[in-house]
Design an enzyme around this catalytic site. Structure first.
Site, PDB file in Angstrom:
ATOM      1  NE  ARG A 211      -6.656  -2.654 -20.995  1.00 58.96           N
ATOM      2  CZ  ARG A 211      -7.615  -3.113 -21.063  1.00 58.96           C
ATOM      3  NH1 ARG A 211      -7.763  -4.338 -21.416  1.00 58.96           N
ATOM      4  NH2 ARG A 211      -8.880  -2.252 -20.885  1.00 58.96           N
TER       5      ARG A 211
ATOM      6  CE  LYS B  93      -7.331   2.789 -26.026  1.00 57.05           C
ATOM      7  NZ  LYS B  93      -7.141   2.801 -24.352  1.00 57.05           N
TER       8      LYS B  93
ATOM      9  CB  THR C 162      -4.835   4.101 -21.950  1.00 55.25           C
ATOM     10  OG1 THR C 162      -4.884   4.393 -23.646  1.00 55.25           O
ATOM     11  CG2 THR C 162      -6.217   4.762 -21.649  1.00 55.25           C
TER      12      THR C 162
ATOM     13  CG  ASP D  28      -8.273  10.301 -24.297  1.00 52.00           C
ATOM     14  OD1 ASP D  28      -7.508   9.656 -24.506  1.00 52.00           O
ATOM     15  OD2 ASP D  28      -9.483   9.765 -23.908  1.00 52.00           O
TER      16      ASP D  28
ATOM     17  CD  GLU E  63      -5.003   5.159   0.671  1.00 49.81           C
ATOM     18  OE1 GLU E  63      -4.910   5.983   1.308  1.00 49.81           O
ATOM     19  OE2 GLU E  63      -5.702   4.231   0.640  1.00 49.81           O
TER      20      GLU E  63
ATOM     21  CE1 TYR F 207      -4.228   0.101  -0.448  1.00 46.70           C
ATOM     22  CE2 TYR F 207      -4.057  -1.761   0.705  1.00 46.70           C
ATOM     23  CZ  TYR F 207      -4.850  -0.852   0.067  1.00 46.70           C
ATOM     24  OH  TYR F 207      -6.220  -1.385  -0.525  1.00 46.70           O
TER      25      TYR F 207
HETATM   26  N1  DSN Z   1     -11.954   0.438 -25.138  1.00 45.69           N
HETATM   27  C1  DSN Z   1     -11.085   1.546 -25.642  1.00 45.69           C
HETATM   28  C2  DSN Z   1     -10.839   1.379 -27.140  1.00 45.69           C
HETATM   29  O1  DSN Z   1     -11.333   0.090 -27.830  1.00 45.69           O
HETATM   30  O2  DSN Z   1     -10.614   2.371 -27.826  1.00 45.69           O
HETATM   31  C3  DSN Z   1     -11.240   2.938 -25.374  1.00 45.69           C
HETATM   32  O3  DSN Z   1     -11.359   2.909 -23.980  1.00 45.69           O
END
Ligand code: DSN
Length: 411
Positions: A234, A228, A225, A199, A55, A53
């Site tokens: 993730r 991707k 994120t 974003d 925090e 932990y």
């Molecule tokens: N779920 C993602 C996507 O597939 O683009 C976005 O959060």
């Protein structure tokens, strides 16, 4: 991967993981938000750091015993800043949705107006869709693409911004295949007196690879994120100007989250280190080249792509003139181990659960080592199958997919 303890204690779960490993190995993973994290990223994510932990933030924790955790989180922060040339980085957001909400709450009050892309035109649920907390707590006004070109008309975006005077303008998309004109968005935000937020979740890897403009120099706050195109675990990260650092940090913790996931933060640190290599930059360039080659093949074979192509890693096939919906099309492809996702297209007349588009992209195939030559093969397989999905054609496609992926084992 070797998991002797899991295999011994929970063979049922181990078997399911092995089946998923095999599905990923045997198929063409073409969902553009998915990718293959490296073994080093996976190893960092599966460590005893999950036991701790922490925090708070490095040197300011609410728990003892964080002397190593502090160094690990600081490494992730420093690498994120260096990688994206950012003044400040917060590496704690568990995922993109939390990161987006943390940015809104850091700079705005509930009820404030935010301008963002319409979901059906390529925005995201957390960009103010009424079913998401974002849309319930803030007033979103959506811009979209033009019906004739399926491209953004930035003069229209500017007109809308000056008319409604939002507190924030959000750019960055999940299902729009074209480059995001970040500097223009930043200019419009400045003119309208709004915060500029980006974003860049889908394209962060392309930004690092130099194949897409970075929003970091021109925007107040940027989130991404880390999966991707970026190819990490993730999770998510927020980058901002130093002047917003305190607000962002407070908004993430204690505003949005409790204890950070330090094992995932460690995996992000690995991802950022990988992203600094020349090999990684080459990979990103190849992702974009592969997307162009794939789009070209699909269009040459008579399929219509939203906006007539792609500038990024993704594209959307419009199934309107085919004999099935996007969902049915994606299901047919999945039967042959080609994984894509069904998606709304701009001005879609169908419903989100059964829309007209199939979204697909090249990050994971490129991670396996595929190049333009293979994109032509894959594009041809997809086009042939969408035109003729007889059992015989499906069997031929499945066989061709097996042969193709086999030739990329261990690459
Ligand atoms: N779920 C993602 C996507 O597939 O683009 C976005 O959060």
């Amino acid at each position: 991967m070797n998991r002797p303890n899991l295999a011994k204690f929970d063979p049922e779960l181990e078997e399911l993981i092995e089946l998923e490993e095999k599905r990923q190995e045997d198929g063409l993973l073409m969902i553009p938000s998915e990718n293959l994290a490296s073994p080093a990223v996976l190893e960092a994510a599966g460590t005893v750091l999950t036991n701790k932990y922490a925090e708070g933030y490095p040197q300011k924790r609410y728990y003892t015993g964080n002397q190593y955790i502090d160094k690990i989180e600081q490494l992730a922060i420093d690498r994120a800043k260096e990688l994206f040339c950012a003044e400040h980085a917060n590496v704690q957001p568990h995922a993109g949705s939390q990161a987006n909400l943390a940015c809104y709450f850091a700079l705005l009050q509930p009820g404030d107006t935010i301008m963002a892309m319409n979901l059906a035109h390529g925005g995201h649920l957390t960009h103010g869709h009424p079913v998401s907390l974002s849309g319930k707590l803030f007033k979103f006004v959506h811009y979209g693409v033009r019906q004739d070109t399926e491209m953004l008309d930035m003069d229209e975006v500017e007109k809308l911004a000056l008319e409604i005077k939002p507190k924030m303008i959000l750019s960055g998309f999940t299902a729009h295949p074209r480059a995001v004109p970040f500097s223009r968005f930043a200019e419009i935000a400045k003119k309208a007196g709004a915060y500029a937020m980006a974003d860049m979740s889908h394209i962060a890897g392309l930004v690092v690879g130099g194949v897409h403009e970075s929003p970091v120099p021109t925007h107040d706050v940027v989130m991404t994120t880390t999966t991707k195109t970026l190819r990490g675990p993730r999770s998510a990260v927020i980058l901002c100007k130093e002047q917003y650092a305190k607000q962002i940090d407070k908004s993430v913790f204690p505003g949005m989250q409790g204890g950070p996931l330090e094992h995932i933060i460690a995996a992000k640190a690995v991802c950022f280190k990988e992203a600094m290599t020349d090999e990684y930059k080459e990979y990103q360039k190849q992702v974009a080249k592969n997307a162009k080659a794939l789009a070209y093949t699909l269009m040459a074979d008579g399929l219509r792509l939203v906006s007539g192509g792609t500038d990024t890693h993704l594209m959307i096939i419009d199934c309107t003139n085919l004999e099935f919906s996007g969902k049915q099309g994606a299901d047919i492809l999945a039967e042959c181990n080609i994984y894509t996702n069904f998606n709304m297209i701009p001005f879609d007349t169908r419903k989100p659960a059964d829309p007209s588009g199939i979204r697909l992209g090249t990050p994971a195939l490129t991670a396996r080592g595929m190049k333009e030559k293979e994109m032509q093969i894959v594009g041809q397989l997809i086009a042939d199958l969408l035109k003729n999905h007889s059992e015989e054609q499906k069997n031929m496609t499945k066989q061709a997919v097996t042969e193709l992926v086999k030739s990329f084992d261990d690459k």
